[in-house]
Write an enzyme that holds these catalytic residues in place. Structure first.
Site, mmCIF file in Angstrom:
data_model
loop_
_atom_site.group_PDB
_atom_site.id
_atom_site.type_symbol
_atom_site.label_atom_id
_atom_site.label_comp_id
_atom_site.label_asym_id
_atom_site.label_seq_id
_atom_site.Cartn_x
_atom_site.Cartn_y
_atom_site.Cartn_z
ATOM 1 N N GLU A 1 67.619 31.283 65.368
ATOM 2 C CA GLU A 1 67.693 32.093 64.141
ATOM 3 C C GLU A 1 69.100 32.100 63.555
ATOM 4 O OE1 GLU A 1 65.361 35.546 63.596
ATOM 5 O OE2 GLU A 1 64.015 35.064 65.251
ATOM 6 N N GLY A 2 69.721 30.935 63.608
ATOM 7 C CA GLY A 2 71.063 30.754 63.083
ATOM 8 C C GLY A 2 72.095 30.770 64.182
#
Length: 380
Positions: free
Chosen positions: A363-364
């Protein structure tokens, strides 16, 4: 800032803690060893309202805020990050994305079942050549009038084989770049949709992570989320909230490692006294506690920003960046405090160390969070 939890939030926190200790803890080592998906436990969490915490009650959800969700994620992650990431994806990425941007028909068809845990969902953005660079989508969704034809591959998909509903990001118009990307709802069982190999992972081994293969999959037009070309914005807006869930997961991993270390240090003796009495260990615990408290404030602030309608892009990125770094650092120190026992599965901290690493990646990545943060603080 002082965060005063309401009676309802304290009850949710306690309910999650009780579930983690009584239901998740027994068997967590075995599930990690065998990469066993906790299907029965996910169903129980659905019954308790943990699978659709922020979804409106009219769609079967719990109707709670982001802070309540974060509190639950923290407690679940102290014990089993594999279970908590399943909760995170279903809540932050799938349910939130559908409720916020989906049509009423889509909500009635999918959200009502997802929010209760009857089924779970998956968010499909990453590809072999499109991880951090999410604009480089190779999966295509060619417009055929009343439907799209999807071809391509998605990688590292959480809930890959266990989901029934997949939110797939795909390129419809290459010339338009990221403005030509769409988000489509794909159902398990659609012709041409196959589940690829399961990944043999370092951590979060109880969650199932797979590649997904799409070969001429026909997806009805009514399964598109938002207007034509909205897919990239949908993915970025959804991930911005998803980072808060992963930040809470990282916080929980760190807090779990700290609590185990504190307890162990009061029981283990060396040189005639409990190791907690040795400054080398006491100072480690002091650093761990301080950094966890700082991370907790960042995570809670991001949750409160989201709940109050404030822009949470910056606060969410900061929370995710710092909490994931604290999780990794704290888990490594927890193994060190446990000494030789820290290298043994029965003491849990080696698993927490392995689980912590992914919070700096999915998620990044931490590097992407720094890009988000720097752009935000330099734009004025």
């Amino acid at each position: 800032m002082e965060f005063t939890l309401s009676e309802e939030q304290l009850m949710i926190q306690q309910a999650a803690k009780d579930f983690a200790q009584n239901e998740l803890l027994p068997g967590v080592i075995e599930r990690d060893d065998s990469q066993k998906f906790p299907k029965e436990l996910i169903q129980k969490m659905g019954e308790l309202g943990f699978m659709g915490m922020m979804v409106d009650e009219k769609y079967g959800g719990s109707g709670l805020g982001t802070l309540s969700y974060v509190l639950a994620m923290e407690e679940l992650s102290k014990v089993d990050a594999s279970a908590s990431v399943i909760v995170s994806v279903n809540n932050s990425l799938v349910c939130w994305g559908l409720e916020t941007f989906g049509t009423e028909a889509q909500k009635e068809k999918y959200l009502t079942r997802l929010s209760t845990g009857e089924i779970i969902g998956a968010f499909c953005l990453s590809e072999p050549e499109a991880g951090s660079d999410a604009t480089s989508q190779k999966t295509t969704a060619i417009d055929k009038g009343d439907h799209y034809v999807v071809n391509g591959t998605k990688n590292w998909i959480t809930n890959g084989s266990s989901a029934e509903v997949y939110l797939v990001i795909a390129q419809t118009d290459v010339e338009k770049g990221h403005r030509g990307i769409n988000a489509l709802i794909v159902e398990k069982g659609m012709e041409g949709f196959e589940i690829g190999p399961k990944e043999n992972k370092l951590g979060i081994r109880g969650s199932d992570t797979h590649s997904l293969l799409f070969t001429d999959v026909k997806v009805p037009k009514e399964n598109r989320i938002g207007e034509d070309g909205f897919g990239f914005k949908f993915a970025m807006k959804t991930l911005a909230g998803g980072r808060i869930g992963i930040a809470a997961q990282a916080l929980g991993i760190a807090a779990g490692a700290y609590e185990l270390s504190k307890k162990y240090s009061k029981e283990r003796k060396a040189f005639g006294t409990e190791i907690a009495n040795h400054q080398a260990i006491a100072f480690k615990l002091a650093d761990m506690h301080t950094k966890i408290q700082a991370a907790r404030h960042l995570v809670y602030q991001a949750a409160c920003d989201k709940d109050s309608g404030e822009d949470y892009t910056l606060s969410g990125a900061m929370a995710k960046l710092y909490a994931s770094e604290v999780a990794m650092e704290t888990a490594v120190e927890a193994v060190q405090i446990h000494g030789g026992n820290g290298f043994v599965k029965d003491y849990h901290v080696e698993r927490l160390m392995r689980d912590a690493k992914i919070t700096q990646i999915y998620e990044g990545t931490s590097e992407i969070q720094k890009i988000v943060i720097s752009r935000s603080i330099l734009k004025d």
